[in-house]
Design an enzyme around this catalytic site. Structure first.
Site, PDB file in Angstrom:
ATOM      1  N   SER A  72       0.865  -1.186   0.000  1.00 50.01           N
ATOM      2  CA  SER A  72       0.000   0.000   0.000  1.00 50.01           C
ATOM      3  C   SER A  72       0.900   1.233   0.000  1.00 50.01           C
ATOM      4  O   SER A  72       2.117   1.109  -0.166  1.00 50.01           O
ATOM      5  CB  SER A  72      -0.940  -0.031   1.189  1.00 50.01           C
ATOM      6  N   GLU A 102       0.940  10.950 -10.603  1.00 44.16           N
ATOM      7  CA  GLU A 102      -0.193  10.232 -11.215  1.00 44.16           C
ATOM      8  C   GLU A 102      -1.443  10.488 -10.391  1.00 44.16           C
ATOM      9  O   GLU A 102      -1.363  10.644  -9.175  1.00 44.16           O
ATOM     10  CB  GLU A 102       0.079   8.723 -11.209  1.00 44.16           C
ATOM     11  N   LYS A 104      -4.588   9.561  -8.307  1.00 41.56           N
ATOM     12  CA  LYS A 104      -4.901   8.404  -7.474  1.00 41.56           C
ATOM     13  C   LYS A 104      -6.347   8.017  -7.751  1.00 41.56           C
ATOM     14  O   LYS A 104      -7.284   8.675  -7.299  1.00 41.56           O
ATOM     15  CB  LYS A 104      -4.694   8.728  -5.992  1.00 41.56           C
ATOM     16  N   GLU A 161      -5.793  -0.031 -11.551  1.00 40.28           N
ATOM     17  CA  GLU A 161      -7.034   0.230 -10.825  1.00 40.28           C
ATOM     18  C   GLU A 161      -8.229  -0.056 -11.728  1.00 40.28           C
ATOM     19  O   GLU A 161      -8.265   0.386 -12.883  1.00 40.28           O
ATOM     20  CB  GLU A 161      -7.032   1.716 -10.423  1.00 40.28           C
ATOM     21  N   CYS A 414     -48.627  21.382  -1.709  1.00 40.71           N
ATOM     22  CA  CYS A 414     -49.621  21.922  -0.788  1.00 40.71           C
ATOM     23  C   CYS A 414     -50.784  22.408  -1.660  1.00 40.71           C
ATOM     24  O   CYS A 414     -50.579  23.150  -2.621  1.00 40.71           O
ATOM     25  CB  CYS A 414     -49.015  23.081   0.007  1.00 40.71           C
TER      26      CYS A 414
END
Ligand code: IVH
Length: 670
Positions: A72, A102, A104, A161, A414
């Site tokens: 990580s 870059e 994320k 990703e 209403c």
């Protein structure tokens, strides 16, 4: 909390996030727990360190041991921490360091294995050492190629990703809503839920996408000296690389990149939650090494959170000028997306039911960019037992009349024509900026005047009893004369503003401008048939019917007569009077100007033949900068080197069509 309690708490949240795709706390809150643990572990080395981040693989999928662990990243949240990290890099290396910045991506980390160019295995990150086999699901993702292009190396492992584009997320949630299904809290959750499916056909229908960001392992391919080269190589094999990635040679430029994307974070069709800064030189990376959890040569700069949890204290209903009853959330104040949020709209009855939020719930609140704050949904594990569902009231909270909803429509109204709140809101709207722009007649003053019977309906605005007003507390001679002048001046507003201010259902500022232009005088519009109105370019049947019905009602006819008697302008614009100095030009206005209301400035541009869109693009010829302008627009102007004008230069432009150029570089972000 003791260190073991903290570890247990983090493990629990890891499970909810990574395995159940149903996080209970926001990312920011999770990061804070991890930071607390890191602090405690640093203070008490005798208690050991936590090795794994993430969650062990679930039993749904076959476990996969990663060839090299998926690490990580250490996080920083301020520019000070970011530059402290950079200085540590430069001290350690003792020479210039080149960085690669870059975005994320806010999705799910995956590892893809290509053998002889074929995608043979895809795995989630899991706990970093062992992930889950999701090969069949990844086969459904178009941007993760099943076959590499060009000359394929025998073995290549790439990390990246998987995410869901924002547009796909919105479409998916709309579809879920239509089918009465649970809504996804955000694109990341939707991506996770779509990817970790036993049935790949579900993944296939979800439009997921992939970006590669790291070459993890390569056999039989070229050799590289820099990370940037590895990205170019991955690209040459047909793997998608984010085109915003930038190599920079100083910490100042790293800072600029982060700052730029913090402001523009919603410009792309995918969510980002920060910037990953990496040392570019691979030899330097080796020198810097890694800790047990994360490489030293990279850091994640996390943007301030846009989602937070807070208590939903109550759900109330507000009545608008048309009688529309809108439920809204009363929240325990929470600082999110750059401001404190206390209230958030819940839109309508169906939205409350779909989200199933109940007073007493802990809810996720989201405020992203300029978008109005939103209640995303409840945090179910935190719901107190037996918390009753919220019921939409049957009576108007303002006047007690029946609230009714037409079958097939989502809004509730209403039913009373004399509801005081509706009258109040009609007057407030009539006096507001895009309409008659009466400066000193805001909501509070309208409420006060109504409570004293000085104002009973819209027509009373031009026959106020100023002598009585002057006797009121807080109303000196000056404020009364300001009010009087403001009301007097409003009589000369363009016809479009008057039309808009009447609050005719479905007719907004743009439609009002079209009608004012087309009919040229209010009386001509009063005489027009529904067909005639509907035949106007830019006006649809719904608006035409609504306008016609409005002017057919005796109360509204009476109102028009009273306005006429008060001397309010009914005359529309005559284009030929104004020189068309801005023909073909596109001018964006940001911030407030002294001599123009926001709509007034745009109107002035359009009346002279120009265009005035809401955002800056390559086609923009100039940006007019007022007080408190939008940072996104200035930055864009700067980036595209578009001339920036102050108010005096804007007036000159209107008169002459000439742009007195100062390029975007000189713009100051306030
Ligand atoms: S590099 C050893 N680059 O951020 C380096 N990570 O904890 C490993 N992420 O969930 C990561 N965009 O999936 C890297 N451009 C990017 C990234 C990125 C998003 C995610 C990653 C992981 C988390 C880092």
């Amino acid at each position: 909390m003791t260190i073991s309690e903290l570890r247990a708490e983090i493990a629990y949240h890891n499970l909810r996030y990574h395995q159940q795709d149903d996080p209970e706390i926001s990312d920011a809150e999770y990061d804070e727990l991890v930071r607390q643990l890191a602090r405690l572990e640093a203070e008490h080395p005798e208690l050991g360190t936590t090795e794994s981040v993430g969650a062990p693989p679930s039993e749904l999928f076959t476990p996969v041991v990663h060839l090299t662990p998926m690490m990580s990243l250490d996080n920083v949240t301020t520019f000070e921490e970011l530059s402290a990290w950079g200085k540590r890099m430069e001290r350690y290396i003792d020479s210039n360091v080149e960085y690669i910045c870059e975005l994320k991506m806010d999705g799910l980390a995956v590892s893809l294995l290509y053998e002889q160019g074929r995608l043979t295995r895809a795995a989630t990150r899991g706990d970093g050492r062992v992930g889950e086999d999701i090969t069949l699901n990844v086969h459904q993702i178009e941007s993760a190629p099943q076959q590499l292009a060009g000359i394929s190396p025998p073995v290549l492992e790439v990390r990246g990703e998987i995410f869901m584009p924002v547009s796909s997320f919105k479409a998916l949630n709309e579809q879920q809503a239509q089918q009465g299904q649970r809504l996804f809290a955000n694109p990341r959750n939707a991506a996770a839920g779509s990817l970790r499916q036993k049935d790949p056909a579900i993944t296939a229908g979800r439009n997921l996408a992939f970006f590669a960001y790291q070459l993890a392992h390569l056999e039989g391919g070229p050799t590289f000296t820099h990370h940037g080269q590895t990205l170019d190589y991955l690209k040459s094999l047909g793997l998608p690389i984010n085109s915003t990635t930038q190599i920079v040679d100083s910490l100042q430029k790293v800072h600029d990149f982060c700052q730029h994307w913090q402001v523009q974070r919603h410009d792309n069709d995918y969510e980002i939650d920060g910037v990953v800064v990496k040392v570019n030189d691979l030899a330097q990376r080796l020198e810097l090494g890694s800790t047990s959890k994360a490489p030293r040569w990279a850091v994640a700069f996390k943007f301030p959170p846009e989602e937070r949890n807070t208590l939903l204290k109550d759900i109330m209903v507000s009545i608008g000028r048309s009688g529309k009853a809108t439920p809204f959330a009363v929240l325990e104040p929470v600082f999110v997306g750059g401001s404190t949020v206390r209230l958030a709209t819940l839109h309508n009855q169906d939205q409350v039911a779909l989200k199933d939020v109940r007073p007493g719930d802990t809810v996720i609140v989201r405020k992203a960019g300029d978008v109005i704050p939103e209640v995303v949904g409840p945090v179910l594990p935190k719901r107190p037992a037996d918390l009753p569902a919220w019921k939409f009231p049957e009576q108007c909270p303002e006047c007690g009349s029946h609230l009714s909803r037409t079958p097939g429509e989502s809004d509730t109204y209403c039913s009373s024509a004399h509801c005081p709140k509706q009258l109040e809101q009609r007057i407030v709207y009539f006096a507001s900026r895009g309409c008659m722009d009466i400066e000193n007649l805001g909501e509070r003053t309208v409420q006060l005047f109504m409570s004293l019977n000085l104002l009973k309906d819209l027509g009373d605005v031009y026959s106020l009893d100023y002598e009585r007003i002057q006797q009121l507390e807080g109303f000196g001679e000056t404020s009364v004369s300001n009010l009087k002048n403001g009301i007097e001046a409003s009589k000369q507003r363009p016809l479009a503003n008057l039309l808009c201010g009447l609050g005719i259902r479905h007719l907004g500022a743009a439609g009002s401008r079209v009608l004012a232009q087309a009919f040229g005088h209010l009386d001509r519009l009063l005489e027009a048939s529904e067909d005639e109105i509907a035949n106007t370019e830019g006006i649809g049947n719904v608006i035409a019917r609504s306008v016609c019905e409005f002017f057919q009602q005796p109360d509204n006819r009476q109102l028009v007569d009273r306005l006429r008697l008060s001397g309010v302008n009914f005359q529309g614009p005559d284009r030929s009077e104004l020189p068309q100095t801005l023909q073909g030009l596109s001018i964006v206005v940001t911030g407030s100007l002294q001599g123009f209301s926001r709509d007034g400035a745009e109107e002035a541009i359009k009346e002279r033949g120009g265009k005035s869109p809401g955002s800056v693009s390559k086609k923009t010829n100039a940006v007019v900068l007022g007080e408190a302008p939008g940072a996104a627009k200035i930055n864009k102007a700067r980036e595209l080197k578009i001339p920036v004008l102050n108010e005096a230069e804007f007036v000159h432009l209107l008169e002459t069509g000439e742009i007195l150029a100062r390029d975007g570089e000189s713009a100051v972000v306030r």
